[in-house]
Design an enzyme around this catalytic site. Structure first.
Site, PDB file in Angstrom:
ATOM      1  CE1 TYR A   1      -4.153   2.146   0.702  1.00 13.29           C
ATOM      2  CE2 TYR A   1      -2.212   3.163   2.265  1.00 13.29           C
ATOM      3  CZ  TYR A   1      -3.556   3.124   1.565  1.00 13.29           C
ATOM      4  OH  TYR A   1      -4.456   4.361   1.743  1.00 13.29           O
TER       5      TYR A   1
ATOM      6  CB  ALA B   1       5.112   0.294  -2.602  1.00 15.21           C
TER       7      ALA B   1
HETATM    8  P1  NAD Z   1     -13.221   2.831   1.395  1.00 14.77           P
HETATM    9  O1  NAD Z   1     -12.837   1.376   1.491  1.00 14.77           O
HETATM   10  O2  NAD Z   1     -14.183   3.301   2.396  1.00 14.77           O
HETATM   11  O3  NAD Z   1     -13.661   2.977  -0.178  1.00 14.77           O
HETATM   12  C1  NAD Z   1     -13.026   2.782  -1.238  1.00 14.77           C
HETATM   13  C2  NAD Z   1     -13.973   2.461  -2.311  1.00 14.77           C
HETATM   14  O4  NAD Z   1     -13.134   2.169  -3.655  1.00 14.77           O
HETATM   15  C3  NAD Z   1     -15.111   1.338  -2.278  1.00 14.77           C
HETATM   16  O5  NAD Z   1     -16.211   2.200  -2.487  1.00 14.77           O
HETATM   17  C4  NAD Z   1     -14.559   0.246  -2.980  1.00 14.77           C
HETATM   18  O6  NAD Z   1     -15.383  -0.499  -3.637  1.00 14.77           O
HETATM   19  C5  NAD Z   1     -13.892   1.007  -4.225  1.00 14.77           C
HETATM   20  N1  NAD Z   1     -12.836   0.308  -5.121  1.00 14.77           N
HETATM   21  C6  NAD Z   1     -12.222  -0.700  -4.543  1.00 14.77           C
HETATM   22  N2  NAD Z   1     -11.444  -1.316  -5.427  1.00 14.77           N
HETATM   23  C7  NAD Z   1     -11.886  -0.569  -6.688  1.00 14.77           C
HETATM   24  C8  NAD Z   1     -11.684  -0.826  -8.310  1.00 14.77           C
HETATM   25  N3  NAD Z   1     -10.875  -1.571  -8.390  1.00 14.77           N
HETATM   26  N4  NAD Z   1     -12.337   0.093  -9.014  1.00 14.77           N
HETATM   27  C9  NAD Z   1     -13.227   0.930  -8.532  1.00 14.77           C
HETATM   28  N5  NAD Z   1     -13.414   1.010  -7.206  1.00 14.77           N
HETATM   29  C10 NAD Z   1     -12.992   0.426  -6.482  1.00 14.77           C
HETATM   30  O7  NAD Z   1     -11.945   3.559   1.467  1.00 14.77           O
HETATM   31  P2  NAD Z   1     -11.621   5.242   1.761  1.00 14.77           P
HETATM   32  O8  NAD Z   1     -11.144   5.097   3.292  1.00 14.77           O
HETATM   33  O9  NAD Z   1     -12.672   5.982   1.544  1.00 14.77           O
HETATM   34  O10 NAD Z   1     -10.170   5.517   1.132  1.00 14.77           O
HETATM   35  C11 NAD Z   1     -10.455   6.065  -0.215  1.00 14.77           C
HETATM   36  C12 NAD Z   1      -9.068   6.603  -0.919  1.00 14.77           C
HETATM   37  O11 NAD Z   1      -8.316   7.418   0.299  1.00 14.77           O
HETATM   38  C13 NAD Z   1      -8.275   5.216  -1.089  1.00 14.77           C
HETATM   39  O12 NAD Z   1      -7.415   5.538  -2.146  1.00 14.77           O
HETATM   40  C14 NAD Z   1      -7.365   5.281   0.129  1.00 14.77           C
HETATM   41  O13 NAD Z   1      -6.127   4.452  -0.119  1.00 14.77           O
HETATM   42  C15 NAD Z   1      -6.993   6.753   0.566  1.00 14.77           C
HETATM   43  N6  NAD Z   1      -6.752   6.777   1.892  1.00 14.77           N
HETATM   44  C16 NAD Z   1      -7.603   6.619   2.702  1.00 14.77           C
HETATM   45  C17 NAD Z   1      -7.438   6.865   4.071  1.00 14.77           C
HETATM   46  C18 NAD Z   1      -8.110   6.685   5.515  1.00 14.77           C
HETATM   47  O14 NAD Z   1      -7.674   6.887   6.499  1.00 14.77           O
HETATM   48  N7  NAD Z   1      -9.454   6.014   5.155  1.00 14.77           N
HETATM   49  C19 NAD Z   1      -6.119   7.432   4.287  1.00 14.77           C
HETATM   50  C20 NAD Z   1      -5.103   7.773   3.483  1.00 14.77           C
HETATM   51  C21 NAD Z   1      -5.732   7.408   1.791  1.00 14.77           C
END
Ligand code: NAD
Length: 244
Positions: free
Chosen positions: A152, A154
């Protein structure tokens, strides 16, 4: 209702829940035409039904044909794509010694190659318009690494480098490319972490708490809007100062 994104068409990946869904709702409040995309039809329908001025489509960021189909449809219907939010992302955590090759490959495929796929297929339309904004989901762990997140972290470091490269390539053509580096935000992705680690994170954040999806949506809104017209190639940390 505001008008900070009036007349803009915004595609958001992974927008059925979490930060992506909050961003869809926030963009809709600011009068954007919101295109909600995610992997599951039911979830997409549910999210679109709760968001004014939104349409929902199944689009898997690892499947270029599914991306192309949505892009073609949106261009036919709306004639433009102004904003791309590359938000979709997954975790499959394990320490280096225990991480399987499949865990490594799957996370790279969604979080890194997915951003490449969507941007490469959408940017040609922004180039034609000589205008656009791309905002990518990175993470603080892409800046500093994280225990148990070889794959992740990376990908998120990679997303920052894609952002900076595209900011150079596309900036001269009127397209701004930026990244958001959230800290730890209260979504399902983070709630899956063990309680003791979550408590430790809350203590280490200088605001003493996790962030909320809406707080991240506001950062996406700023970078996607014309208010950020001179902001290009940044990886904006929104973490409550956890790295200080
Ligand atoms: P989440 O798991 O709540 O939502 C992610 C969404 O992406 C889900 O609806 C899922 O179905 C969708 N998804 C997964 N694989 C997919 C694919 N192949 N094609 C299309 N959609 C796909 O995650 P989140 O916490 O809302 O995170 C959103 C973004 O923010 C991510 O990129 C995550 O890495 C990043 N992020 C989140 C956090 C955190 O603390 N939650 C921190 C840093 C970065």
């Amino acid at each position: 209702m505001g008008d900070r994104l009036k007349d803009k068409v915004a595609i958001i990946t992974g927008a059925a829940k979490g930060i992506g869904f909050a961003t869809a709702q926030r963009f809709a409040q600011e009068s954007a035409q919101v295109i909600i995309t995610d992997v599951n039809q039911e979830a997409v329908n549910g999210a679109a039904a709760q968001t004014p001025n939104a349409e929902g489509y199944v689009m898997n960021v690892t499947d270029r044909a599914s991306i192309q189909a949505v892009v073609d449809h949106v261009m036919q219907k709306h004639g433009r794509i102004d904003i791309l939010i590359n938000n979709a992302g997954i975790t499959q955590d394990a320490r280096l010694i225990k991480m399987t090759e499949a865990q490594f490959d799957t996370v790279i495929d969604v979080n890194l190659k997915g951003v490449f796929n969507c941007t490469q297929l959408i940017v040609p339309h922004m180039l034609e318009a000589v205008s656009g904004a791309v905002v990518n989901a990175a993470s603080v762990v892409g800046l500093y690494g994280n225990f148990g997140q070889t794959n992740y972290s990376a990908t998120k470091f990679g997303v920052i480098c894609l952002t900076k490269t595209w900011a150079r390539e596309l900036g001269p053509k009127g397209i701004r490319v930026n990244a958001v580096c959230p800290g730890f935000i209260a979504t399902e992705m983070v709630k899956a972490m063990p309680d003791n680690i979550l408590q430790d994170i809350e203590t280490r954040s200088w605001l003493g708490r996790l962030g909320t999806p809406v707080e991240m949506a506001n950062v996406y809104l700023f970078l996607a809007s014309d208010e950020a017209s001179y902001v290009n190639g940044v990886a904006l940390e929104a973490s409550g100062g956890i790295s200080l």
